[in-house]
Write a protein that holds these residues in place. Structure first.
Motif, PDB file in Angstrom:
ATOM      1  N   GLY A 100       0.816  -1.209   0.000  1.00 44.18           N
ATOM      2  CA  GLY A 100       0.000   0.000   0.000  1.00 44.18           C
ATOM      3  C   GLY A 100       0.852   1.263   0.000  1.00 44.18           C
ATOM      4  N   GLU A 101       1.920   1.245   0.793  1.00 43.91           N
ATOM      5  CA  GLU A 101       2.825   2.397   0.823  1.00 43.91           C
ATOM      6  C   GLU A 101       3.497   2.596  -0.529  1.00 43.91           C
ATOM      7  N   LEU A 102       3.899   1.497  -1.159  1.00 41.83           N
ATOM      8  CA  LEU A 102       4.526   1.594  -2.480  1.00 41.83           C
ATOM      9  C   LEU A 102       3.549   2.142  -3.520  1.00 41.83           C
ATOM     10  N   LYS A 103       2.301   1.693  -3.455  1.00 38.65           N
ATOM     11  CA  LYS A 103       1.289   2.217  -4.381  1.00 38.65           C
ATOM     12  C   LYS A 103       1.125   3.722  -4.185  1.00 38.65           C
ATOM     13  N   GLU A 104       1.083   4.133  -2.927  1.00 32.10           N
ATOM     14  CA  GLU A 104       0.923   5.547  -2.611  1.00 32.10           C
ATOM     15  C   GLU A 104       2.103   6.359  -3.146  1.00 32.10           C
ATOM     16  N   GLU A 105       3.320   5.869  -2.920  1.00 30.23           N
ATOM     17  CA  GLU A 105       4.515   6.570  -3.387  1.00 30.23           C
ATOM     18  C   GLU A 105       4.567   6.609  -4.913  1.00 30.23           C
ATOM     19  N   THR A 106       4.147   5.517  -5.546  1.00 32.45           N
ATOM     20  CA  THR A 106       4.127   5.468  -7.006  1.00 32.45           C
ATOM     21  C   THR A 106       3.135   6.492  -7.552  1.00 32.45           C
ATOM     22  N   GLN A 107       1.955   6.571  -6.923  1.00 30.40           N
ATOM     23  CA  GLN A 107       0.950   7.539  -7.376  1.00 30.40           C
ATOM     24  C   GLN A 107       1.467   8.958  -7.209  1.00 30.40           C
ATOM     25  N   GLU A 108       2.139   9.231  -6.097  1.00 31.76           N
ATOM     26  CA  GLU A 108       2.704  10.564  -5.880  1.00 31.76           C
ATOM     27  C   GLU A 108       3.744  10.894  -6.949  1.00 31.76           C
ATOM     28  N   ALA A 109       4.594   9.918  -7.287  1.00 27.18           N
ATOM     29  CA  ALA A 109       5.603  10.137  -8.325  1.00 27.18           C
ATOM     30  C   ALA A 109       4.945  10.385  -9.682  1.00 27.18           C
ATOM     31  N   LEU A 110       3.896   9.618  -9.989  1.00 32.18           N
ATOM     32  CA  LEU A 110       3.176   9.818 -11.252  1.00 32.18           C
ATOM     33  C   LEU A 110       2.516  11.195 -11.298  1.00 32.18           C
ATOM     34  N   ASP A 111       1.948  11.606 -10.167  1.00 35.82           N
ATOM     35  CA  ASP A 111       1.324  12.933 -10.110  1.00 35.82           C
ATOM     36  C   ASP A 111       2.361  14.032 -10.342  1.00 35.82           C
ATOM     37  N   LYS A 112       3.548  13.886  -9.738  1.00 35.94           N
ATOM     38  CA  LYS A 112       4.609  14.877  -9.927  1.00 35.94           C
ATOM     39  C   LYS A 112       5.079  14.900 -11.378  1.00 35.94           C
ATOM     40  N   ALA A 113       5.209  13.715 -11.983  1.00 36.56           N
ATOM     41  CA  ALA A 113       5.636  13.645 -13.385  1.00 36.56           C
ATOM     42  C   ALA A 113       4.596  14.291 -14.297  1.00 36.56           C
ATOM     43  N   ALA A 114       3.319  14.048 -14.025  1.00 42.66           N
ATOM     44  CA  ALA A 114       2.256  14.654 -14.830  1.00 42.66           C
ATOM     45  C   ALA A 114       2.281  16.168 -14.689  1.00 42.66           C
ATOM     46  N   GLU A 115       2.498  16.648 -13.482  1.00 42.96           N
ATOM     47  CA  GLU A 115       2.573  18.096 -13.259  1.00 42.96           C
ATOM     48  C   GLU A 115       3.762  18.695 -14.013  1.00 42.96           C
ATOM     49  N   ALA A 116       4.899  18.011 -13.978  1.00 42.34           N
ATOM     50  CA  ALA A 116       6.080  18.498 -14.693  1.00 42.34           C
ATOM     51  C   ALA A 116       5.820  18.543 -16.202  1.00 42.34           C
ATOM     52  N   LEU A 117       5.140  17.525 -16.722  1.00 44.06           N
ATOM     53  CA  LEU A 117       4.800  17.522 -18.149  1.00 44.06           C
ATOM     54  C   LEU A 117       3.855  18.670 -18.495  1.00 44.06           C
ATOM     55  N   ASN A 118       2.885  18.915 -17.636  1.00 37.56           N
ATOM     56  CA  ASN A 118       1.951  20.028 -17.869  1.00 37.56           C
ATOM     57  C   ASN A 118       2.686  21.362 -17.863  1.00 37.56           C
ATOM     58  N   GLN A 119       3.602  21.531 -16.931  1.00 36.99           N
ATOM     59  CA  GLN A 119       4.376  22.770 -16.876  1.00 36.99           C
ATOM     60  C   GLN A 119       5.247  22.930 -18.122  1.00 36.99           C
ATOM     61  N   ALA A 120       5.833  21.823 -18.575  1.00 36.64           N
ATOM     62  CA  ALA A 120       6.666  21.878 -19.784  1.00 36.64           C
ATOM     63  C   ALA A 120       5.803  22.225 -20.993  1.00 36.64           C
ATOM     64  N   ALA A 121       4.605  21.665 -21.066  1.00 37.89           N
ATOM     65  CA  ALA A 121       3.707  21.952 -22.189  1.00 37.89           C
ATOM     66  C   ALA A 121       3.292  23.414 -22.175  1.00 37.89           C
ATOM     67  N   GLU A 122       3.010  23.962 -20.980  1.00 38.45           N
ATOM     68  CA  GLU A 122       2.638  25.371 -20.882  1.00 38.45           C
ATOM     69  C   GLU A 122       3.816  26.270 -21.304  1.00 38.45           C
ATOM     70  N   ALA A 123       5.029  25.909 -20.889  1.00 45.54           N
ATOM     71  CA  ALA A 123       6.216  26.691 -21.265  1.00 45.54           C
ATOM     72  C   ALA A 123       6.432  26.641 -22.774  1.00 45.54           C
ATOM     73  N   ALA A 124       6.208  25.451 -23.363  1.00 42.42           N
ATOM     74  CA  ALA A 124       6.379  25.316 -24.812  1.00 42.42           C
ATOM     75  C   ALA A 124       5.345  26.141 -25.564  1.00 42.42           C
ATOM     76  N   LYS A 125       4.109  26.181 -25.051  1.00 47.27           N
ATOM     77  CA  LYS A 125       3.065  26.994 -25.687  1.00 47.27           C
ATOM     78  C   LYS A 125       3.460  28.468 -25.709  1.00 47.27           C
ATOM     79  N   LYS A 126       4.004  28.926 -24.589  1.00 50.60           N
ATOM     80  CA  LYS A 126       4.407  30.338 -24.496  1.00 50.60           C
ATOM     81  C   LYS A 126       5.500  30.664 -25.507  1.00 50.60           C
ATOM     82  N   ILE A 127       6.400  29.733 -25.713  1.00 49.19           N
ATOM     83  CA  ILE A 127       7.504  29.948 -26.669  1.00 49.19           C
ATOM     84  C   ILE A 127       6.963  29.939 -28.093  1.00 49.19           C
ATOM     85  N   ILE A 128       6.088  29.001 -28.389  1.00 47.37           N
ATOM     86  CA  ILE A 128       5.547  28.860 -29.734  1.00 47.37           C
ATOM     87  C   ILE A 128       4.597  30.003 -30.072  1.00 47.37           C
ATOM     88  N   LEU A 129       3.771  30.386 -29.135  1.00 45.69           N
ATOM     89  CA  LEU A 129       2.772  31.434 -29.397  1.00 45.69           C
ATOM     90  C   LEU A 129       3.385  32.729 -29.062  1.00 45.69           C
TER      91      LEU A 129
END
Length: 129
Positions: A100-129
Protein backbone atom coordinates in the motif's frame (compact mmCIF):
# COMPACT_ATOMS: atom_id res chain seq x y z
CA UNK A 1 -7.90 9.13 -12.17
CA UNK A 2 -6.87 9.95 -8.62
CA UNK A 3 -9.48 11.96 -6.78
CA UNK A 4 -8.99 13.34 -3.32
CA UNK A 5 -11.56 13.48 -0.58
CA UNK A 6 -12.93 16.94 -0.07
CA UNK A 7 -12.93 18.43 3.39
CA UNK A 8 -16.18 17.70 5.20
CA UNK A 9 -18.03 20.96 6.00
CA UNK A 10 -18.76 21.70 9.65
CA UNK A 11 -22.49 22.23 9.02
CA UNK A 12 -24.17 18.85 9.52
CA UNK A 13 -26.51 19.26 6.52
CA UNK A 14 -23.60 20.11 4.22
CA UNK A 15 -21.52 17.31 5.75
CA UNK A 16 -24.28 14.79 5.07
CA UNK A 17 -24.61 15.98 1.47
CA UNK A 18 -20.84 15.76 1.04
CA UNK A 19 -20.73 12.20 2.41
CA UNK A 20 -23.65 11.23 0.17
CA UNK A 21 -21.87 12.67 -2.87
CA UNK A 22 -18.71 10.75 -2.00
CA UNK A 23 -20.70 7.54 -1.53
CA UNK A 24 -22.41 8.03 -4.91
CA UNK A 25 -19.01 8.57 -6.53
CA UNK A 26 -17.66 5.36 -4.98
CA UNK A 27 -20.67 3.36 -6.19
CA UNK A 28 -20.47 4.95 -9.65
CA UNK A 29 -16.79 4.01 -9.94
CA UNK A 30 -17.54 0.47 -8.72
CA UNK A 31 -20.25 0.07 -11.37
CA UNK A 32 -17.74 0.96 -14.09
CA UNK A 33 -15.80 -2.27 -13.39
CA UNK A 34 -18.15 -5.12 -14.43
CA UNK A 35 -15.69 -8.05 -14.34
CA UNK A 36 -14.48 -7.73 -10.76
CA UNK A 37 -15.93 -8.82 -7.44
CA UNK A 38 -17.82 -6.37 -5.27
CA UNK A 39 -14.95 -6.34 -2.77
CA UNK A 40 -12.45 -5.50 -5.52
CA UNK A 41 -14.76 -2.81 -6.92
CA UNK A 42 -15.15 -1.15 -3.53
CA UNK A 43 -11.43 -1.36 -2.76
CA UNK A 44 -10.59 0.19 -6.12
CA UNK A 45 -13.21 2.91 -5.68
CA UNK A 46 -11.93 3.64 -2.18
CA UNK A 47 -8.35 3.88 -3.42
CA UNK A 48 -9.46 6.24 -6.20
CA UNK A 49 -11.41 8.37 -3.74
CA UNK A 50 -8.99 8.66 -0.82
CA UNK A 51 -5.66 7.69 -2.34
CA UNK A 52 -3.79 4.84 -3.93
CA UNK A 53 -2.79 2.05 -1.57
CA UNK A 54 -5.15 3.01 1.25
CA UNK A 55 -7.06 -0.26 1.33
CA UNK A 56 -3.83 -2.28 1.27
CA UNK A 57 -2.41 -0.27 4.15
CA UNK A 58 -5.58 -0.62 6.23
CA UNK A 59 -6.03 -4.33 5.43
CA UNK A 60 -2.35 -5.00 6.05
CA UNK A 61 -2.44 -3.33 9.44
CA UNK A 62 -5.56 -5.30 10.39
CA UNK A 63 -3.96 -8.61 9.33
CA UNK A 64 -0.84 -7.75 11.28
CA UNK A 65 -2.84 -7.00 14.43
CA UNK A 66 -4.89 -10.18 14.10
CA UNK A 67 -1.69 -12.13 13.57
CA UNK A 68 -0.31 -10.75 16.83
CA UNK A 69 -3.46 -11.83 18.65
CA UNK A 70 -3.29 -15.26 17.04
CA UNK A 71 0.39 -15.62 17.98
CA UNK A 72 -0.36 -14.66 21.59
CA UNK A 73 -3.32 -17.07 21.79
CA UNK A 74 -1.03 -19.81 20.51
CA UNK A 75 1.52 -18.95 23.18
CA UNK A 76 -1.08 -18.98 25.95
CA UNK A 77 -2.60 -22.28 24.79
CA UNK A 78 0.76 -23.88 24.15
CA UNK A 79 -0.28 -24.45 20.53
CA UNK A 80 2.79 -23.94 18.35
CA UNK A 81 0.79 -24.30 15.13
CA UNK A 82 -1.52 -21.40 16.05
CA UNK A 83 1.47 -19.38 17.18
CA UNK A 84 3.24 -20.01 13.87
CA UNK A 85 0.10 -19.12 11.89
CA UNK A 86 -0.04 -15.83 13.78
CA UNK A 87 3.54 -15.05 12.83
CA UNK A 88 2.78 -15.83 9.18
CA UNK A 89 -0.30 -13.57 9.26
CA UNK A 90 1.79 -10.78 10.74
CA UNK A 91 4.30 -11.09 7.91
CA UNK A 92 1.47 -11.16 5.36
CA UNK A 93 0.00 -8.01 6.92
CA UNK A 94 3.35 -6.22 6.90
CA UNK A 95 3.83 -7.13 3.24
CA UNK A 96 0.36 -5.89 2.30
CA UNK A 97 0.88 -2.64 4.24
CA UNK A 98 4.21 -2.11 2.46
CA UNK A 99 2.49 -2.73 -0.88
CA UNK A 100 0.00 0.00 0.00
CA UNK A 101 2.83 2.40 0.82
CA UNK A 102 4.53 1.59 -2.48
CA UNK A 103 1.29 2.22 -4.38
CA UNK A 104 0.92 5.55 -2.61
CA UNK A 105 4.52 6.57 -3.39
CA UNK A 106 4.13 5.47 -7.01
CA UNK A 107 0.95 7.54 -7.38
CA UNK A 108 2.70 10.56 -5.88
CA UNK A 109 5.60 10.14 -8.32
CA UNK A 110 3.18 9.82 -11.25
CA UNK A 111 1.32 12.93 -10.11
CA UNK A 112 4.61 14.88 -9.93
CA UNK A 113 5.64 13.64 -13.38
CA UNK A 114 2.26 14.65 -14.83
CA UNK A 115 2.57 18.10 -13.26
CA UNK A 116 6.08 18.50 -14.69
CA UNK A 117 4.80 17.52 -18.15
CA UNK A 118 1.95 20.03 -17.87
CA UNK A 119 4.38 22.77 -16.88
CA UNK A 120 6.67 21.88 -19.78
CA UNK A 121 3.71 21.95 -22.19
CA UNK A 122 2.64 25.37 -20.88
CA UNK A 123 6.22 26.69 -21.27
CA UNK A 124 6.38 25.32 -24.81
CA UNK A 125 3.06 26.99 -25.69
CA UNK A 126 4.41 30.34 -24.50
CA UNK A 127 7.50 29.95 -26.67
CA UNK A 128 5.55 28.86 -29.73
CA UNK A 129 2.77 31.43 -29.40
Amino acid sequence: MNETVTEIPKDSTEATKSREAQAREIVKHADEQPHTSLKEKLESALDNTIGAGTTDKVSGTAKEMLGKVEERVGELMGNRETQARGIVHQADGKAQHTLGELKEETQEALDKAAEALNQAAEAAKKIIL
